[in-house]
Design a protein around this motif. Structure first.
Motif, PDB file in Angstrom:
ATOM      1  N   PRO A  96       4.200  -4.966  -3.332  1.00  0.00           N
ATOM      2  CA  PRO A  96       3.005  -5.031  -4.183  1.00  0.00           C
ATOM      3  C   PRO A  96       1.727  -4.965  -3.346  1.00  0.00           C
ATOM      4  CG  PRO A  96       4.594  -6.730  -4.778  1.00  0.00           C
ATOM      5  CD  PRO A  96       5.072  -6.135  -3.496  1.00  0.00           C
ATOM      6  N   ILE A  97       0.614  -4.646  -3.988  1.00  0.00           N
ATOM      7  CA  ILE A  97      -0.651  -4.498  -3.250  1.00  0.00           C
ATOM      8  C   ILE A  97      -1.617  -5.646  -3.492  1.00  0.00           C
ATOM      9  CG2 ILE A  97      -0.516  -1.993  -3.110  1.00  0.00           C
ATOM     10  CD1 ILE A  97      -2.516  -1.926  -5.479  1.00  0.00           C
ATOM     11  N   THR A  98      -1.356  -6.486  -4.488  1.00  0.00           N
ATOM     12  CA  THR A  98      -2.227  -7.625  -4.756  1.00  0.00           C
ATOM     13  C   THR A  98      -1.423  -8.915  -4.590  1.00  0.00           C
ATOM     14  OG1 THR A  98      -1.749  -7.354  -7.108  1.00  0.00           O
ATOM     15  CG2 THR A  98      -3.837  -6.471  -6.326  1.00  0.00           C
ATOM     16  N   VAL A 126      -6.244  -3.302  -0.385  1.00  0.00           N
ATOM     17  CA  VAL A 126      -6.905  -4.353  -1.159  1.00  0.00           C
ATOM     18  C   VAL A 126      -7.348  -5.456  -0.222  1.00  0.00           C
ATOM     19  CG1 VAL A 126      -6.681  -5.998  -3.054  1.00  0.00           C
ATOM     20  CG2 VAL A 126      -5.529  -3.778  -3.185  1.00  0.00           C
ATOM     21  N   GLY A 127      -8.634  -5.816  -0.320  1.00  0.00           N
ATOM     22  CA  GLY A 127      -9.185  -6.841   0.550  1.00  0.00           C
ATOM     23  C   GLY A 127      -9.325  -8.183  -0.125  1.00  0.00           C
ATOM     24  N   GLU A 128     -10.375  -8.899   0.232  1.00  0.00           N
ATOM     25  CA  GLU A 128     -10.586 -10.250  -0.263  1.00  0.00           C
ATOM     26  C   GLU A 128     -11.243 -10.246  -1.635  1.00  0.00           C
ATOM     27  OE1 GLU A 128     -14.869 -10.718   2.119  1.00  0.00           O
ATOM     28  OE2 GLU A 128     -13.134 -11.935   2.698  1.00  0.00           O
ATOM     29  N   ILE A 129     -11.195 -11.399  -2.270  1.00  0.00           N
ATOM     30  CA  ILE A 129     -11.886 -11.587  -3.553  1.00  0.00           C
ATOM     31  C   ILE A 129     -13.367 -11.290  -3.369  1.00  0.00           C
ATOM     32  CG2 ILE A 129     -12.696 -13.364  -5.165  1.00  0.00           C
ATOM     33  CD1 ILE A 129      -9.999 -12.735  -5.982  1.00  0.00           C
ATOM     34  N   TYR A 130     -13.958 -10.578  -4.324  1.00  0.00           N
ATOM     35  CA  TYR A 130     -15.378 -10.229  -4.278  1.00  0.00           C
ATOM     36  C   TYR A 130     -16.155 -11.173  -5.193  1.00  0.00           C
ATOM     37  CZ  TYR A 130     -19.675  -7.510  -4.984  1.00  0.00           C
ATOM     38  OH  TYR A 130     -20.972  -7.093  -5.076  1.00  0.00           O
ATOM     39  N   ASN A 131     -17.144 -11.824  -4.621  1.00  0.00           N
ATOM     40  CA  ASN A 131     -18.032 -12.698  -5.393  1.00  0.00           C
ATOM     41  C   ASN A 131     -19.428 -12.097  -5.400  1.00  0.00           C
ATOM     42  OD1 ASN A 131     -16.164 -14.925  -5.954  1.00  0.00           O
ATOM     43  ND2 ASN A 131     -16.206 -15.249  -3.733  1.00  0.00           N
ATOM     44  N   PRO A 132     -19.865 -11.592  -6.556  1.00  0.00           N
ATOM     45  CA  PRO A 132     -21.198 -10.927  -6.621  1.00  0.00           C
ATOM     46  C   PRO A 132     -22.321 -11.862  -6.184  1.00  0.00           C
ATOM     47  CG  PRO A 132     -19.943 -10.584  -8.646  1.00  0.00           C
ATOM     48  CD  PRO A 132     -19.196 -11.590  -7.843  1.00  0.00           C
ATOM     49  N   HIS A 163     -11.042 -10.978 -12.466  1.00  0.00           N
ATOM     50  CA  HIS A 163     -11.403 -11.176 -11.059  1.00  0.00           C
ATOM     51  C   HIS A 163     -11.724  -9.827 -10.446  1.00  0.00           C
ATOM     52  CE1 HIS A 163      -9.689 -15.296 -11.061  1.00  0.00           C
ATOM     53  NE2 HIS A 163      -8.765 -14.767 -11.838  1.00  0.00           N
ATOM     54  N   LEU A 164     -12.465  -9.866  -9.343  1.00  0.00           N
ATOM     55  CA  LEU A 164     -12.781  -8.655  -8.595  1.00  0.00           C
ATOM     56  C   LEU A 164     -12.277  -8.788  -7.154  1.00  0.00           C
ATOM     57  CD1 LEU A 164     -16.475  -8.088  -9.763  1.00  0.00           C
ATOM     58  CD2 LEU A 164     -14.409  -7.003 -10.667  1.00  0.00           C
ATOM     59  N   PHE A 165     -11.681  -7.705  -6.641  1.00  0.00           N
ATOM     60  CA  PHE A 165     -11.269  -7.631  -5.241  1.00  0.00           C
ATOM     61  C   PHE A 165     -12.011  -6.474  -4.572  1.00  0.00           C
ATOM     62  CE2 PHE A 165      -7.625  -9.997  -6.790  1.00  0.00           C
ATOM     63  CZ  PHE A 165      -7.212 -10.756  -5.696  1.00  0.00           C
ATOM     64  N   LYS A 166     -12.344  -6.656  -3.291  1.00  0.00           N
ATOM     65  CA  LYS A 166     -12.837  -5.539  -2.510  1.00  0.00           C
ATOM     66  C   LYS A 166     -11.675  -4.597  -2.197  1.00  0.00           C
ATOM     67  CE  LYS A 166     -16.479  -8.169  -0.153  1.00  0.00           C
ATOM     68  NZ  LYS A 166     -16.981  -8.638   1.172  1.00  0.00           N
ATOM     69  N   GLY A 171     -22.453   1.457  -4.587  1.00  0.00           N
ATOM     70  CA  GLY A 171     -21.464   2.265  -3.897  1.00  0.00           C
ATOM     71  C   GLY A 171     -20.257   1.537  -3.337  1.00  0.00           C
ATOM     72  N   GLN A 172     -20.148   0.213  -3.552  1.00  0.00           N
ATOM     73  CA  GLN A 172     -19.004  -0.564  -3.064  1.00  0.00           C
ATOM     74  C   GLN A 172     -17.803  -0.388  -3.988  1.00  0.00           C
ATOM     75  OE1 GLN A 172     -18.442  -3.234  -0.472  1.00  0.00           O
ATOM     76  NE2 GLN A 172     -16.392  -2.870  -1.262  1.00  0.00           N
ATOM     77  N   TRP A 173     -16.635  -0.050  -3.420  1.00  0.00           N
ATOM     78  CA  TRP A 173     -15.431   0.065  -4.228  1.00  0.00           C
ATOM     79  C   TRP A 173     -14.854  -1.322  -4.512  1.00  0.00           C
ATOM     80  CZ3 TRP A 173     -13.555   3.833  -7.066  1.00  0.00           C
ATOM     81  CH2 TRP A 173     -13.894   5.153  -6.767  1.00  0.00           C
ATOM     82  N   LEU A 174     -14.524  -1.565  -5.788  1.00  0.00           N
ATOM     83  CA  LEU A 174     -13.945  -2.828  -6.214  1.00  0.00           C
ATOM     84  C   LEU A 174     -12.753  -2.584  -7.125  1.00  0.00           C
ATOM     85  CD1 LEU A 174     -17.158  -4.892  -7.163  1.00  0.00           C
ATOM     86  CD2 LEU A 174     -15.883  -4.967  -5.006  1.00  0.00           C
ATOM     87  N   MET A 175     -11.882  -3.572  -7.202  1.00  0.00           N
ATOM     88  CA  MET A 175     -10.775  -3.573  -8.154  1.00  0.00           C
ATOM     89  C   MET A 175     -10.979  -4.706  -9.145  1.00  0.00           C
ATOM     90  SD  MET A 175      -6.716  -4.277  -7.473  1.00  0.00           S
ATOM     91  CE  MET A 175      -6.404  -2.673  -6.742  1.00  0.00           C
ATOM     92  N   SER A 176     -10.891  -4.390 -10.410  1.00  0.00           N
ATOM     93  CA  SER A 176     -10.957  -5.394 -11.464  1.00  0.00           C
ATOM     94  C   SER A 176      -9.540  -5.678 -11.949  1.00  0.00           C
ATOM     95  CB  SER A 176     -11.812  -4.888 -12.633  1.00  0.00           C
ATOM     96  OG  SER A 176     -11.779  -5.791 -13.719  1.00  0.00           O
TER      97      SER A 176
END
Length: 329
Positions: free
Chosen positions: A272-274, A323-329, A310-313, A289-294
């Motif tokens: 898995p990727i997440t 897939v990176g870390e959790i993204y906090n706006p 949730h959002l991931f970088k 321009g930042q790519w995110l995953m919802s």
């Protein structure tokens, strides 16, 4: 008089409950929103983010930090196969050829199309609504049916393939076929209907990472295919994220097309990727321009089973989605 008084109290209670459900909330943090299958459109024209999902409602935000909603944006025809009050799942928004399109799963619980292994199959299908504005209203187009009436389908998404033609990619429900499918069907140039028949891209059993136990306690593939979303890496590689289960944990994986087209063959990553308990993802670029995953997660709060966005970088700069870390706006 007593009966009238009780009836009045009941009507007031119903009215208040309805008002609470329809109340527009302001300045709501993302992790305070209860929403399954969150999908975010970053709209350049309005410089706003629009989030949809299951339930037929929409949230708006200028910065991904604080949200306003939920707004009712989907309008369906009560005389259609959907009936007067369809369930709406996994709504997605796409801007294409100067219009906005609302891909969603609609279920008419009053219509039963089959019974498979004791499971009653309700009339359910992926469908498309349209609007001139990102915040709707989204209304039906020309064709009343996109997919077969006798097969339950769900989680339709959108992709324009290398042939320049638009397609809907969707799931054939495992409850009916006992081995969920991922399929595609060509769409008319204005997305107002479908052309021809669907084609299977892969089956749930093709996944090396999804698992469940059979009646004897042995590991077998999980039957569920859920939440497809197509993307390309910066090297031009075509990929698809999709969701299933690892035993009782909602989990997301990825597959890549060997041919670079929807026809595949689709080669699935082994793992898995997440992290566990995140799924039904989609990818978008912020207005900067930042790519995110919802995605959404599951949890139980006071005995209530809820899902939270949730959002991931993410990094698409190489040949694979990372897939990176959790993204906090």
């Amino acid at each position: 008089m007593k009966k009238l008084f009780v009836l009045s109290l009941l009507l007031i209670s119903v009215f208040n409950l309805s008002a609470q459900r329809n109340k527009i909330r302001q300045n709501v943090p993302l992790d305070s929103i209860v929403l399954s299958d969150p999908f975010i459109l970053a709209d350049e024209a309005s410089q706003m983010y629009y989030m949809t999902g299951t339930g037929g409602r929409m949230w708006k935000s200028p910065d991904l930090k604080l949200w306003e909603g939920p707004y009712k944006v989907a309008q369906t025809d009560p005389a259609s196969w959907m009936g007067p009050r369809p369930m709406i799942w996994a709504a997605e928004l796409f801007h294409y050829q100067n219009k906005y399109y609302y891909f969603a799963t609609f279920t008419n619980r009053e219509v039963k199309i089959d019974t498979v292994r004791g499971n009653v199959i309700e009339r359910r299908a992926s469908h498309i609504l349209a609007s001139d504005k990102p915040d709707g209203p989204y209304v039906p187009m020309q064709d009343s049916i996109y997919l077969p009436e006798d097969l339950p389908t769900l989680d339709g998404t959108f992709w324009v393939d290398t042939d320049g033609k638009p397609y809907m990619i969707y799931c054939g429900e495992w409850l009916a076929n006992w081995n969920g499918t991922m399929e595609k069907i060509e769409l008319k140039s204005d997305l107002s209907g479908s052309i021809g028949e669907g084609k299977i891209l892969f089956r749930a059993s093709d996944s090396p990472w999804s698992k469940e136990k059979d009646e004897d306690g042995n590991d077998i593939f999980n039957k569920v295919t859920d939440g497809p979303f197509l993307f390309k890496t910066e090297t031009g590689r075509l990929g698809m994220i999709w969701t299933s289960w690892v035993y009782n944990v909602y989990t997301q994986g990825v597959a890549y097309s060997q041919s670079g087209t929807l026809d595949g063959p689709w080669i699935h990553e082994e793992e898995p990727i997440t992290p566990p308990n995140f799924g039904h993802g989609m990818l978008f670029q912020t207005l900067e321009g930042q790519w995110l995953m919802s995605v959404h997660s599951h949890k139980v709060v006071d005995g209530r089973y809820i899902r939270v966005p949730h959002l991931f970088k993410v990094d698409l700069s190489g040949d694979k989605l990372v897939v990176g870390e959790i993204y906090n706006p």
